[in-house]
Write a protein that holds these residues in place. Sequence first.
Motif, PDB file in Angstrom:
ATOM      1  N   VAL A 129       0.844  -1.204   0.000  1.00  0.00           N
ATOM      2  CA  VAL A 129       0.000   0.000   0.000  1.00  0.00           C
ATOM      3  C   VAL A 129       0.875   1.249   0.000  1.00  0.00           C
ATOM      4  CG1 VAL A 129      -1.651   1.337   1.372  1.00  0.00           C
ATOM      5  CG2 VAL A 129      -1.988  -1.118   1.060  1.00  0.00           C
ATOM      6  N   MET A 130       1.967   1.219   0.780  1.00  0.00           N
ATOM      7  CA  MET A 130       2.878   2.367   0.821  1.00  0.00           C
ATOM      8  C   MET A 130       3.523   2.587  -0.557  1.00  0.00           C
ATOM      9  SD  MET A 130       3.786   4.412   3.393  1.00  0.00           S
ATOM     10  CE  MET A 130       3.681   3.410   4.853  1.00  0.00           C
ATOM     11  N   ALA A 131       3.903   1.511  -1.229  1.00  0.00           N
ATOM     12  CA  ALA A 131       4.499   1.633  -2.564  1.00  0.00           C
ATOM     13  C   ALA A 131       3.514   2.237  -3.544  1.00  0.00           C
ATOM     14  CB  ALA A 131       4.957   0.253  -3.045  1.00  0.00           C
ATOM     15  N   LEU A 132       2.250   1.811  -3.479  1.00  0.00           N
ATOM     16  CA  LEU A 132       1.223   2.351  -4.374  1.00  0.00           C
ATOM     17  C   LEU A 132       1.032   3.852  -4.158  1.00  0.00           C
ATOM     18  CD1 LEU A 132      -1.428  -0.512  -4.026  1.00  0.00           C
ATOM     19  CD2 LEU A 132      -0.150   0.049  -6.098  1.00  0.00           C
ATOM     20  N   MET A 133       1.139   4.268  -2.904  1.00  0.00           N
ATOM     21  CA  MET A 133       0.881   5.668  -2.580  1.00  0.00           C
ATOM     22  C   MET A 133       2.055   6.568  -2.963  1.00  0.00           C
ATOM     23  SD  MET A 133      -0.279   7.256   1.072  1.00  0.00           S
ATOM     24  CE  MET A 133       1.275   6.894   1.868  1.00  0.00           C
ATOM     25  N   LEU A 134       3.271   6.051  -2.846  1.00  0.00           N
ATOM     26  CA  LEU A 134       4.437   6.927  -2.985  1.00  0.00           C
ATOM     27  C   LEU A 134       5.065   6.933  -4.378  1.00  0.00           C
ATOM     28  CD1 LEU A 134       6.237   6.266   0.438  1.00  0.00           C
ATOM     29  CD2 LEU A 134       4.628   8.084  -0.169  1.00  0.00           C
ATOM     30  N   TYR A 135       4.662   5.998  -5.258  1.00  0.00           N
ATOM     31  CA  TYR A 135       5.287   5.949  -6.583  1.00  0.00           C
ATOM     32  C   TYR A 135       4.988   7.223  -7.379  1.00  0.00           C
ATOM     33  CZ  TYR A 135       6.618   4.338 -11.234  1.00  0.00           C
ATOM     34  OH  TYR A 135       7.198   4.221 -12.463  1.00  0.00           O
TER      35      TYR A 135
END
Length: 540
Positions: free
Chosen positions: A452-458
């Motif tokens: 979820v963090m990767a999806l938000m920060l990309y």
Amino acid sequence: MIRLDNIGKQNGHQIVFIEAGATLNRGEKVGLVGPNGAGKTTLFRMIIGEEQPDEGTVAVDRGVTIGYFSQDVGEMSGHSAVAEVMNGAGPVSEVGAELKALEAAMQDPERADEMDEIIERYGEVQARFESLDGYALEGRAREVLAGLSFTQEMMDGDVGALSGGWKMRVALARVLLMRPDAMLLDEPSNHLDLESLIWLEEFLKGYEGVLLMTSHDREFMNRVVRKVVEIDGGALTTYTGDLEFYEQQRALNERQQQAQFDRQQAMLAKEMRFIERFKARASHAAQVQSRVKQIDKIERVEPPKRRQTVTFEFAPAPRSGEDVVSLKSVRKGYGSRRIYDGLDFQVRRRERWCVMGINGAGKSTLLKLVAGAAEPDAGSVSVGGSVKMGYFAQHAMDLLKGERTVFQTLEDSFPQASQGSLRSLAGCFGFSGDDVEKRCRVLSGGEKARLVMALMLYDPPNFLVLDEPTNHLDMATKEMLITALAQYEGAMLFVSHDRRFLAALSNRVLELTPDGIHAYGGGYTEYVERTGQEAPGLRV
């Protein structure tokens, strides 16, 4: 008290331990560290006898009691939280159960002919119960639960109605109340708020038995442990000192080993040049043969093992206006409970607000109001122009599609991105090799949080609203996240129980207390210095 001698252990094709050894003595507080999958849980299970080593011995001194806390808490229901904790208190709970059974027997008219024996036994058991301080057991159980932030209502309510995180606290309280000779704690800091974490820190400092624990919370671990056992490459290496000393010493050892390796490689290269140059000359045959034999006898220095480190760099976020979000005269409650009444609060560009407050103070509610996940009962919440918000909360993990793989989930969100960039993104957040092919339904809590963090920060927003973003993250991922967010130029509003995260990233503090709401300029470190407390109501 506990000794591991020449341990060998293999799980399937994975070699976990090779001739590994360590000793744990009474009074020692030991941190167990190592990469994910290195064998930390296997070591715990061998000490308590749930697994056996393939080679070597695990010896526990006779009569030593062991309390083990793991993330697998099992089924809990049908008892109050306080009763569940008391039931796990070791011999005293068993003696207490017999005492209650004897009290019932004394009131049973059908057992009148046994009364003399029952009364005699009752006297023996009562004396044993008193010697174990049994009559103070419930008070101690409530004290431990209060330290872990339970209210009286939660203590007396059915433990089966609690969430998974609160059941974890009940399981932890059982071990703490037991006060065994040895405590094995596998990630006790998970699911704890900052107040509970600080209470547990003080409790463990005063514990007199041997403590062996793992934790992803660097500050917590560094304050409690005074010895570190590292699992790496099948070996156990002991360092006498706190976590900070261990990291410094390990880095020094790596530099020294690298220097030895480089010197030996230079020497070997020089010898090989001599051999290659003169091997065809009969006049040098004896010298060449002598040097070949010398090289064969040299014990080779291995280069230090390289820990995989990942970095993540934000793409530049679009610039927002100066006013990011504004709350005016906000009122919010649930049922008869009023959380906010007339709240005024504003976040401006490049401000990084950490929100402090005890359980129930309204930290998550504030973030929901800002993110639009909850509506105020009165007043207004207005988001500024050009603001692109990213909201991370625990429920976001439930929105992942179970049958999609990690890589498919990234592709679904960023169809224009190249496979290479998405694989790089996945690697930054701990998904390497075959991990990207895992289906979301089989991911652990930590893996879901990282995805979820990767999806938000990309594709970065310019306003991050983060509710406990470090839950489930290991130390390496936390460090990567802190390093990345330190370079982030947008605004932030976040809640975290990780003191390193708070200190590294905040430049404003919003404190929610029963006396009102207080705003502090400066970050968490300045807040601690100014107030003398690491969390509202707790003195340093």
